[in-house]
Design a protein around this motif. Sequence first.
Motif, PDB file in Angstrom:
ATOM      1  N   ILE A  51       0.849  -1.178   0.000  1.00 51.94           N
ATOM      2  CA  ILE A  51       0.000   0.000   0.000  1.00 51.94           C
ATOM      3  C   ILE A  51       0.889   1.235   0.000  1.00 51.94           C
ATOM      4  CG2 ILE A  51      -0.248  -0.030   2.528  1.00 51.94           C
ATOM      5  CD1 ILE A  51      -3.155   1.019   2.070  1.00 51.94           C
ATOM      6  N   SER A  52       0.539   2.214  -0.818  1.00 55.51           N
ATOM      7  CA  SER A  52       1.329   3.430  -0.915  1.00 55.51           C
ATOM      8  C   SER A  52       1.227   4.253   0.367  1.00 55.51           C
ATOM      9  CB  SER A  52       0.871   4.261  -2.117  1.00 55.51           C
ATOM     10  OG  SER A  52      -0.487   4.627  -1.965  1.00 55.51           O
ATOM     11  N   GLY A  53       2.102   5.235   0.490  1.00 50.29           N
ATOM     12  CA  GLY A  53       2.148   6.053   1.698  1.00 50.29           C
ATOM     13  C   GLY A  53       0.848   6.784   1.992  1.00 50.29           C
ATOM     14  N   ASN A  54       0.181   7.240   0.948  1.00 46.94           N
ATOM     15  CA  ASN A  54      -1.089   7.953   1.163  1.00 46.94           C
ATOM     16  C   ASN A  54      -2.294   7.028   1.080  1.00 46.94           C
ATOM     17  OD1 ASN A  54      -1.328   7.407  -1.548  1.00 46.94           O
ATOM     18  ND2 ASN A  54      -1.310   9.541  -2.212  1.00 46.94           N
ATOM     19  N   GLY A  55      -2.053   5.750   0.890  1.00 47.88           N
ATOM     20  CA  GLY A  55      -3.141   4.780   0.857  1.00 47.88           C
ATOM     21  C   GLY A  55      -3.915   4.741  -0.441  1.00 47.88           C
ATOM     22  N   ALA A  56      -3.524   5.536  -1.419  1.00 51.72           N
ATOM     23  CA  ALA A  56      -4.313   5.630  -2.651  1.00 51.72           C
ATOM     24  C   ALA A  56      -4.098   4.446  -3.585  1.00 51.72           C
ATOM     25  CB  ALA A  56      -3.977   6.924  -3.373  1.00 51.72           C
ATOM     26  N   HIS A  57      -2.980   3.763  -3.437  1.00 53.03           N
ATOM     27  CA  HIS A  57      -2.648   2.673  -4.360  1.00 53.03           C
ATOM     28  C   HIS A  57      -2.317   1.414  -3.596  1.00 53.03           C
ATOM     29  CE1 HIS A  57      -2.503   5.676  -7.517  1.00 53.03           C
ATOM     30  NE2 HIS A  57      -1.741   6.410  -6.732  1.00 53.03           N
ATOM     31  N   THR A  58      -2.842   0.308  -4.096  1.00 51.41           N
ATOM     32  CA  THR A  58      -2.553  -0.992  -3.512  1.00 51.41           C
ATOM     33  C   THR A  58      -2.195  -1.976  -4.618  1.00 51.41           C
ATOM     34  OG1 THR A  58      -4.902  -1.598  -3.562  1.00 51.41           O
ATOM     35  CG2 THR A  58      -4.049  -0.689  -1.500  1.00 51.41           C
ATOM     36  N   TRP A  59      -1.489  -3.023  -4.211  1.00 49.14           N
ATOM     37  CA  TRP A  59      -1.109  -4.089  -5.138  1.00 49.14           C
ATOM     38  C   TRP A  59      -1.246  -5.413  -4.404  1.00 49.14           C
ATOM     39  CZ3 TRP A  59       2.786  -7.558  -4.114  1.00 49.14           C
ATOM     40  CH2 TRP A  59       3.052  -8.486  -5.141  1.00 49.14           C
ATOM     41  N   TYR A  60      -1.690  -6.445  -5.121  1.00 46.61           N
ATOM     42  CA  TYR A  60      -1.823  -7.778  -4.537  1.00 46.61           C
ATOM     43  C   TYR A  60      -1.249  -8.821  -5.484  1.00 46.61           C
ATOM     44  CZ  TYR A  60      -5.130  -5.372  -1.523  1.00 46.61           C
ATOM     45  OH  TYR A  60      -5.706  -4.493  -0.648  1.00 46.61           O
ATOM     46  N   GLU A  61      -0.609  -9.789  -4.882  1.00 46.10           N
ATOM     47  CA  GLU A  61      -0.138 -10.939  -5.641  1.00 46.10           C
ATOM     48  C   GLU A  61      -1.353 -11.787  -6.023  1.00 46.10           C
ATOM     49  OE1 GLU A  61       1.309 -14.817  -6.587  1.00 46.10           O
ATOM     50  OE2 GLU A  61       0.280 -14.402  -4.685  1.00 46.10           O
ATOM     51  N   ASP A  62      -1.280 -12.467  -7.158  1.00 39.16           N
ATOM     52  CA  ASP A  62      -2.455 -13.152  -7.693  1.00 39.16           C
ATOM     53  C   ASP A  62      -3.077 -14.154  -6.729  1.00 39.16           C
ATOM     54  OD1 ASP A  62      -1.422 -13.309 -11.208  1.00 39.16           O
ATOM     55  OD2 ASP A  62      -2.357 -11.722 -10.026  1.00 39.16           O
ATOM     56  N   SER A  63      -2.267 -14.863  -5.957  1.00 37.74           N
ATOM     57  CA  SER A  63      -2.805 -15.931  -5.105  1.00 37.74           C
ATOM     58  C   SER A  63      -3.649 -15.395  -3.947  1.00 37.74           C
ATOM     59  CB  SER A  63      -1.673 -16.799  -4.560  1.00 37.74           C
ATOM     60  OG  SER A  63      -0.870 -16.066  -3.654  1.00 37.74           O
ATOM     61  N   VAL A  64      -3.527 -14.099  -3.636  1.00 39.05           N
ATOM     62  CA  VAL A  64      -4.299 -13.539  -2.526  1.00 39.05           C
ATOM     63  C   VAL A  64      -5.331 -12.518  -2.995  1.00 39.05           C
ATOM     64  CG1 VAL A  64      -2.330 -13.882  -0.993  1.00 39.05           C
ATOM     65  CG2 VAL A  64      -2.750 -11.609  -1.968  1.00 39.05           C
ATOM     66  N   LYS A  65      -5.288 -12.181  -4.272  1.00 43.36           N
ATOM     67  CA  LYS A  65      -6.200 -11.172  -4.804  1.00 43.36           C
ATOM     68  C   LYS A  65      -7.639 -11.616  -4.604  1.00 43.36           C
ATOM     69  CE  LYS A  65      -4.343  -9.309  -8.334  1.00 43.36           C
ATOM     70  NZ  LYS A  65      -3.866  -9.041  -9.720  1.00 43.36           N
ATOM     71  N   GLY A  66      -8.474 -10.725  -4.085  1.00 46.24           N
ATOM     72  CA  GLY A  66      -9.865 -11.043  -3.821  1.00 46.24           C
ATOM     73  C   GLY A  66     -10.114 -11.643  -2.450  1.00 46.24           C
TER      74      GLY A  66
END
Length: 121
Positions: A51-66
């Motif tokens: 998660i970015s410093g301001n919380g605006a952007h997130t990223w997830y690895e495929d196995s945990v997405k959703g």
Amino acid sequence: QVQLVESGGGLVQPGGSLRLSCTVSGSTFENHAIGWFRQAAGKVREGISCISGNGAHTWYEDSVKGRFTTSRDTARRVVYLNMDNLKPEDTAVYSCGTGKEHDPCGWYDFWGQGTQVTVSS
């Protein structure tokens, strides 16, 4: 120097949920992107979210997405990892990491000690 402390791990049944916390100190909280990682026994550590410093952007690895969601609470200086529909293959030591101030996701220099998550019936 920035310090990170994880908490919230434990034993949970398959299909259950857990919320991990990463408490950050020693630096300006909003200036740090925070990543979550896990390392299962006998395997290399893998990045699973950020998660970015301001919380605006997130990223997830495929196995945990959703199934996993990361968020941050600036007032408490905490980053959370909400984990739903847990599977036995999610069993691992989970840790959080960050880089220097203003580093983006993907740059990590500091780590917490980790917290064990075990998914088993």
